[in-house]
Write a protein that holds these residues in place. Sequence first.
Motif, PDB file in Angstrom:
ATOM      1  N   MET A  69       0.982  -1.154   0.113  1.00 23.85           N
ATOM      2  CA  MET A  69      -0.091   0.045  -0.096  1.00 23.85           C
ATOM      3  C   MET A  69       1.061   1.112  -0.005  1.00 23.85           C
ATOM      4  O   MET A  69       0.533   2.189  -0.694  1.00 23.85           O
ATOM      5  N   LEU A  70       2.118   1.201   0.854  1.00 21.27           N
ATOM      6  CA  LEU A  70       2.997   2.409   0.833  1.00 21.27           C
ATOM      7  C   LEU A  70       3.376   2.702  -0.737  1.00 21.27           C
ATOM      8  O   LEU A  70       3.554   3.701  -1.146  1.00 21.27           O
ATOM      9  N   TRP A  71       3.685   1.532  -1.347  1.00 20.34           N
ATOM     10  CA  TRP A  71       4.450   1.563  -2.495  1.00 20.34           C
ATOM     11  C   TRP A  71       3.580   2.050  -3.657  1.00 20.34           C
ATOM     12  O   TRP A  71       3.562   2.935  -4.379  1.00 20.34           O
ATOM     13  N   ILE A  72       2.270   1.681  -3.471  1.00 18.43           N
ATOM     14  CA  ILE A  72       0.967   2.371  -4.382  1.00 18.43           C
ATOM     15  C   ILE A  72       0.982   3.724  -4.057  1.00 18.43           C
ATOM     16  O   ILE A  72       0.917   4.509  -5.109  1.00 18.43           O
ATOM     17  N   ALA A  73       0.809   4.144  -2.878  1.00 23.92           N
ATOM     18  CA  ALA A  73       0.607   5.511  -2.610  1.00 23.92           C
ATOM     19  C   ALA A  73       1.633   6.408  -3.211  1.00 23.92           C
ATOM     20  O   ALA A  73       1.510   7.471  -3.696  1.00 23.92           O
ATOM     21  N   ARG A  74       3.255   5.870  -2.996  1.00 26.55           N
ATOM     22  CA  ARG A  74       4.217   6.481  -3.394  1.00 26.55           C
ATOM     23  C   ARG A  74       3.892   6.686  -5.155  1.00 26.55           C
ATOM     24  O   ARG A  74       4.336   7.935  -5.671  1.00 26.55           O
ATOM     25  N   SER A  75       3.565   5.480  -5.954  1.00 30.75           N
ATOM     26  CA  SER A  75       3.520   5.789  -7.255  1.00 30.75           C
ATOM     27  C   SER A  75       2.566   6.656  -7.641  1.00 30.75           C
ATOM     28  O   SER A  75       2.544   7.408  -8.510  1.00 30.75           O
ATOM     29  N   ILE A  76       1.324   6.650  -7.030  1.00 29.73           N
ATOM     30  CA  ILE A  76       0.254   7.703  -7.297  1.00 29.73           C
ATOM     31  C   ILE A  76       0.623   9.257  -7.076  1.00 29.73           C
ATOM     32  O   ILE A  76       0.480  10.024  -8.031  1.00 29.73           O
ATOM     33  N   ARG A  77       1.424   9.238  -5.992  1.00 29.21           N
ATOM     34  CA  ARG A  77       1.904  10.783  -5.712  1.00 29.21           C
ATOM     35  C   ARG A  77       2.842  11.193  -6.622  1.00 29.21           C
ATOM     36  O   ARG A  77       2.656  12.231  -7.247  1.00 29.21           O
ATOM     37  N   TRP A  78       3.719  10.244  -7.299  1.00 24.57           N
ATOM     38  CA  TRP A  78       4.692  10.684  -8.135  1.00 24.57           C
ATOM     39  C   TRP A  78       4.105  10.932  -9.692  1.00 24.57           C
ATOM     40  O   TRP A  78       4.414  11.670 -10.431  1.00 24.57           O
ATOM     41  N   THR A  79       3.068   9.786  -9.814  1.00 25.36           N
ATOM     42  CA  THR A  79       2.273  10.159 -11.230  1.00 25.36           C
ATOM     43  C   THR A  79       1.681  11.511 -11.204  1.00 25.36           C
ATOM     44  O   THR A  79       1.655  12.149 -12.246  1.00 25.36           O
ATOM     45  N   MET A  80       0.993  11.877 -10.171  1.00 22.04           N
ATOM     46  CA  MET A  80       0.081  12.881 -10.003  1.00 22.04           C
ATOM     47  C   MET A  80       1.237  14.158 -10.310  1.00 22.04           C
ATOM     48  O   MET A  80       0.869  15.222 -10.730  1.00 22.04           O
ATOM     49  N   MET A  81       2.218  14.252  -9.491  1.00 24.20           N
ATOM     50  CA  MET A  81       3.096  15.273  -9.858  1.00 24.20           C
ATOM     51  C   MET A  81       3.882  15.401 -10.938  1.00 24.20           C
ATOM     52  O   MET A  81       3.999  16.501 -11.679  1.00 24.20           O
ATOM     53  N   LEU A  82       4.080  14.225 -11.597  1.00 21.86           N
ATOM     54  CA  LEU A  82       4.348  14.279 -12.985  1.00 21.86           C
ATOM     55  C   LEU A  82       3.593  14.971 -14.294  1.00 21.86           C
ATOM     56  O   LEU A  82       3.898  15.582 -14.991  1.00 21.86           O
ATOM     57  N   CYS A  83       2.219  14.481 -13.976  1.00 14.64           N
ATOM     58  CA  CYS A  83       1.226  14.992 -14.818  1.00 14.64           C
ATOM     59  C   CYS A  83       0.908  16.426 -14.471  1.00 14.64           C
ATOM     60  O   CYS A  83       0.619  17.263 -15.408  1.00 14.64           O
ATOM     61  N   VAL A  84       1.049  16.895 -13.501  1.00 16.75           N
ATOM     62  CA  VAL A  84       0.924  18.192 -13.299  1.00 16.75           C
ATOM     63  C   VAL A  84       2.046  19.036 -13.995  1.00 16.75           C
ATOM     64  O   VAL A  84       1.706  20.312 -14.500  1.00 16.75           O
ATOM     65  N   THR A  85       3.139  18.526 -13.526  1.00 17.78           N
ATOM     66  CA  THR A  85       4.221  19.540 -14.490  1.00 17.78           C
ATOM     67  C   THR A  85       4.104  19.177 -15.644  1.00 17.78           C
ATOM     68  O   THR A  85       4.557  20.412 -16.508  1.00 17.78           O
ATOM     69  N   ALA A  86       3.821  18.052 -16.427  1.00 16.93           N
ATOM     70  CA  ALA A  86       3.349  18.062 -17.750  1.00 16.93           C
ATOM     71  C   ALA A  86       2.445  19.264 -18.290  1.00 16.93           C
ATOM     72  O   ALA A  86       2.816  19.835 -19.260  1.00 16.93           O
ATOM     73  N   LEU A  87       1.240  19.393 -17.546  1.00 15.79           N
ATOM     74  CA  LEU A  87       0.288  20.139 -17.817  1.00 15.79           C
ATOM     75  C   LEU A  87       0.640  21.734 -17.747  1.00 15.79           C
ATOM     76  O   LEU A  87       0.335  22.313 -18.558  1.00 15.79           O
ATOM     77  N   ILE A  88       1.447  21.898 -16.616  1.00 16.31           N
ATOM     78  CA  ILE A  88       1.919  23.290 -16.559  1.00 16.31           C
ATOM     79  C   ILE A  88       3.018  23.681 -17.744  1.00 16.31           C
ATOM     80  O   ILE A  88       2.941  24.854 -18.363  1.00 16.31           O
ATOM     81  N   ALA A  89       3.935  22.718 -17.993  1.00 15.01           N
ATOM     82  CA  ALA A  89       4.955  23.110 -18.928  1.00 15.01           C
ATOM     83  C   ALA A  89       4.100  22.858 -20.257  1.00 15.01           C
ATOM     84  O   ALA A  89       4.668  23.890 -21.323  1.00 15.01           O
ATOM     85  N   GLY A  90       3.285  22.495 -20.642  1.00 11.87           N
ATOM     86  CA  GLY A  90       2.333  22.573 -21.898  1.00 11.87           C
ATOM     87  C   GLY A  90       1.702  23.940 -22.014  1.00 11.87           C
ATOM     88  O   GLY A  90       1.528  24.455 -23.241  1.00 11.87           O
ATOM     89  N   CYS A  91       1.391  24.631 -20.974  1.00 10.69           N
ATOM     90  CA  CYS A  91       0.844  25.933 -20.970  1.00 10.69           C
ATOM     91  C   CYS A  91       1.926  27.249 -21.136  1.00 10.69           C
ATOM     92  O   CYS A  91       1.291  28.228 -21.223  1.00 10.69           O
ATOM     93  N   ALA A  92       2.901  26.955 -21.008  1.00 13.51           N
ATOM     94  CA  ALA A  92       4.027  27.868 -21.295  1.00 13.51           C
ATOM     95  C   ALA A  92       4.676  28.223 -22.627  1.00 13.51           C
ATOM     96  O   ALA A  92       5.733  28.565 -22.931  1.00 13.51           O
ATOM     97  N   ALA A  93       3.722  27.906 -23.532  1.00 17.80           N
ATOM     98  CA  ALA A  93       4.024  28.361 -25.038  1.00 17.80           C
ATOM     99  C   ALA A  93       4.099  29.680 -25.223  1.00 17.80           C
ATOM    100  O   ALA A  93       3.373  30.381 -24.819  1.00 17.80           O
ATOM    101  N   ILE A  94       5.274  30.136 -25.880  1.00 15.26           N
ATOM    102  CA  ILE A  94       5.394  31.629 -26.332  1.00 15.26           C
ATOM    103  C   ILE A  94       5.153  31.690 -27.884  1.00 15.26           C
ATOM    104  O   ILE A  94       5.459  31.212 -28.563  1.00 15.26           O
ATOM    105  N   PRO A  95       4.257  32.707 -27.797  1.00 15.74           N
ATOM    106  CA  PRO A  95       3.811  32.836 -29.462  1.00 15.74           C
ATOM    107  C   PRO A  95       5.003  33.657 -29.940  1.00 15.74           C
ATOM    108  O   PRO A  95       5.936  34.428 -29.757  1.00 15.74           O
ATOM    109  N   ALA A  96       5.121  32.697 -31.080  1.00 13.13           N
ATOM    110  CA  ALA A  96       6.038  33.262 -32.029  1.00 13.13           C
ATOM    111  C   ALA A  96       5.888  34.474 -33.050  1.00 13.13           C
ATOM    112  O   ALA A  96       4.605  34.621 -33.539  1.00 13.13           O
ATOM    113  N   GLY A  97       7.109  35.252 -33.254  1.00 11.34           N
ATOM    114  CA  GLY A  97       6.695  36.333 -34.261  1.00 11.34           C
ATOM    115  C   GLY A  97       6.950  37.706 -33.658  1.00 11.34           C
ATOM    116  O   GLY A  97       7.031  37.719 -32.501  1.00 11.34           O
ATOM    117  N   SER A  98       7.168  38.676 -34.578  1.00  9.23           N
ATOM    118  CA  SER A  98       7.491  39.966 -33.990  1.00  9.23           C
ATOM    119  C   SER A  98       6.321  40.776 -33.592  1.00  9.23           C
ATOM    120  O   SER A  98       5.134  40.458 -33.688  1.00  9.23           O
TER     121      SER A  98
END
Length: 84
Positions: free
Chosen positions: A9-38
Amino acid sequence: MMPLENQPMLWIARSIRWTMMLCVTALIAGCAAIPAGSYCDLANPIWWQSVDELDATPDGIVRQVVRHNERYEAVCGMAISRLG
């Protein structure tokens, strides 16, 4: 020491925590697009539809719009009166 039956159960809880942190990080990084152009590709002059609309606009907003249009003309090298 923890009993052996609680360790999975401890291993499952750690896995879920890491998975959630990775998902949030990926979602936040995807929103940081910088528009190209002058600035000239992204900005446009601001116009009023009618004289009544211009008269109803507060003076501070009119000054900001005029400043924006002057900056557009200076940076992009296009006279706004020629745009149409």
